[in-house]
Write an enzyme that holds these catalytic residues in place. Structure first.
Site, PDB file in Angstrom:
ATOM      1  N   LYS A 162      39.565  34.501  36.435  1.00 31.21           N
ATOM      2  CA  LYS A 162      40.327  33.455  35.726  1.00 31.21           C
ATOM      3  C   LYS A 162      41.423  34.072  34.879  1.00 31.21           C
ATOM      4  O   LYS A 162      41.356  35.253  34.497  1.00 31.21           O
ATOM      5  CB  LYS A 162      39.407  32.593  34.856  1.00 31.21           C
ATOM      6  CG  LYS A 162      38.575  33.359  33.803  1.00 31.21           C
ATOM      7  CD  LYS A 162      39.293  33.699  32.505  1.00 31.21           C
ATOM      8  CE  LYS A 162      38.428  34.480  31.526  1.00 31.21           C
ATOM      9  NZ  LYS A 162      39.181  35.086  30.418  1.00 31.21           N
ATOM     10  N   GLY A 221      37.326  37.715  33.341  1.00 27.75           N
ATOM     11  CA  GLY A 221      36.025  37.104  33.603  1.00 27.75           C
ATOM     12  C   GLY A 221      35.351  37.561  34.888  1.00 27.75           C
ATOM     13  O   GLY A 221      34.660  36.766  35.530  1.00 27.75           O
ATOM     14  N   GLY A 259      32.817  39.712  35.323  1.00 27.45           N
ATOM     15  CA  GLY A 259      31.364  39.682  35.179  1.00 27.45           C
ATOM     16  C   GLY A 259      30.843  38.250  35.204  1.00 27.45           C
ATOM     17  O   GLY A 259      29.796  37.962  35.792  1.00 27.45           O
ATOM     18  N   ALA A 302      32.240  35.787  36.783  1.00 35.49           N
ATOM     19  CA  ALA A 302      32.321  35.334  38.182  1.00 35.49           C
ATOM     20  C   ALA A 302      31.110  35.831  38.958  1.00 35.49           C
ATOM     21  O   ALA A 302      30.538  35.104  39.779  1.00 35.49           O
ATOM     22  CB  ALA A 302      33.616  35.842  38.820  1.00 35.49           C
ATOM     23  N   PRO A 335      39.403  42.918  37.862  1.00 37.94           N
ATOM     24  CA  PRO A 335      39.253  44.105  37.019  1.00 37.94           C
ATOM     25  C   PRO A 335      38.113  43.951  36.016  1.00 37.94           C
ATOM     26  O   PRO A 335      37.842  42.852  35.538  1.00 37.94           O
ATOM     27  CB  PRO A 335      40.601  44.220  36.302  1.00 37.94           C
ATOM     28  CG  PRO A 335      41.256  42.890  36.447  1.00 37.94           C
ATOM     29  CD  PRO A 335      40.719  42.289  37.702  1.00 37.94           C
ATOM     30  N   ASP A 348      32.079  32.111  29.640  1.00 32.52           N
ATOM     31  CA  ASP A 348      33.032  31.930  30.751  1.00 32.52           C
ATOM     32  C   ASP A 348      32.345  31.628  32.078  1.00 32.52           C
ATOM     33  O   ASP A 348      33.022  31.380  33.078  1.00 32.52           O
ATOM     34  CB  ASP A 348      33.868  33.215  30.937  1.00 32.52           C
ATOM     35  CG  ASP A 348      34.848  33.440  29.795  1.00 32.52           C
ATOM     36  OD1 ASP A 348      35.030  32.518  28.970  1.00 32.52           O
ATOM     37  OD2 ASP A 348      35.433  34.535  29.737  1.00 32.52           O
TER      38      ASP A 348
END
Ligand code: ATP
Length: 314
Positions: free
Chosen positions: A18, A109, A111, A113, A103, A145
């Protein structure tokens, strides 16, 4: 990005990174958290997770910045699988094979995802059959997130960013991402914001003009509305962000902003051709470690392929 081949009885789920088109921060509360008002957009940079049956929960990671990501219980995908197992009482295990495209510690975000993708993949693999809404509740327990990574598209996030309202965004926006290798820790950036913010800020809010600009689909209307209260603290901790901002001044970028807690810089382009030109200029300037062109919005965590053991045995 590496393509992941699902094995027999495997589920392949993809979840997006994101960007924060806007991020307003309020004063720290007694619980230590800052109230936020943010507009997320899911972009075409993905985490791929293949979930395979296993006797226990385990994680392996390849792809962008894989060496910086833990594979034990600290991995957000591991935590997501454990949380789903505990919530549903299943005794199944899973091997989560993660291929990272987002990245690490970049403010995009990645991690989160992975956690969203793991929730969906394990739910399908284990047949626990939770509704999206129930997955959303578990997602919020993992991190602020994570619910957005499940839903994707464009959304207004309030609270800690986890109270989501879908936002209408017409068309496709073109973004250039400038990645910097040295990631930033989100708590450290908020601590720097605390130090730098001497007068109490107003309650965070997103201007209605921004929501209207998204509905119009016109990047020129969005131009003056990109905002991130964490720009200054992120630059204080990672001065190279300012070099990227400077380099963007001599390009056709309509606007630029740090994504989340940085250090990724997001530049808005008028169209795809403009995005390619901006990316080339940034590469020539040598101010970023990697430059990518992406579009948004894109969908949240979704099933790519499910291979049943029985189908491959025959
Ligand atoms: P935020 O969502 O707070 O903006 P970010 O996008 O900046 O975070 P991430 O890459 O999501 O950063 O997470 C960074 C931290 O989380 C790192 O310290 C990393 O070791 C840890 N982490 C745990 N699980 C994962 C994962 N699956 N992928 C990436 N980082 C992870």
């Amino acid at each position: 990005m590496t393509e992941v081949e699902p094995a027999s009885g495997a589920v392949h789920v993809r979840a997006p990174g994101k960007i924060n088109i806007a991020l307003k921060v309020g004063a720290k509360q007694d619980d230590g958290y800052h109230p936020l008002a943010t507009v997320f957009q899911a972009v075409s940079l993905y985490e791929d997770i293949v979930a395979e049956p296993d006797s226990r929960i385990r994680v392996s990671v390849t792809g962008r910045h894989a060496d910086r990501v833990p594979t034990d219980e600290r991995n957000l995908a591991h935590r997501a699988a454990q949380l789903l197992a505990d919530a549903t009482g299943t005794e199944e295990g899973v091997h989560l094979r993660i291929t990272k495209g987002v990245p690490t510690s970049g403010g995009m975000g990645g991690g989160s995802a992975d956690a969203a993708a793991a929730l969906l993949a394990c739910d399908l693999l284990w047949g626990t059959g939770l509704a999206r809404e129930e997955l959303g509740h578990l997602a919020a327990e993992i991190g602020a997130d994570v619910p957005f990574a499940l839903t994707g598209q464009t959304a207004l996030g309030l609270g800690r960013g986890d109270v989501l309202t879908p936002a209408l965004a017409r068309g496709r926006f073109h973004w250039v991402l400038a990645l910097l290798e040295d990631g930033l820790s989100t708590p450290e950036v908020f601590r720097a914001w605390d130090v730098m913010t001497t007068t109490p800020p107003p309650a965070p809010a997103i201007p209605s003009e921004l929501m209207q600009a998204l509905v119009s689909g016109d990047p020129h209307r969005l131009q003056n509305l990109l905002v991130n209260d964490l720009n200054a603290p992120a630059i204080r901790l990672q001065p190279r962000i300012a070099d990227v901002f400077d380099a963007l001044e001599s390009t056709s970028a309509l606007a630029r902003v740090v994504s989340g807690s940085g250090p990724t810089v997001v530049a808005l382009a008028a169209d795809h051709a403009a995005a390619l030109g901006i990316a080339n200029s940034l590469r020539r300037a040598g101010v970023a470690d990697e430059v990518l062109v992406v579009t948004g919005p894109t969908s949240g965590a979704r099933l790519i392929e499910s291979v049943r053991a029985a189908e491959t045995e025959g």
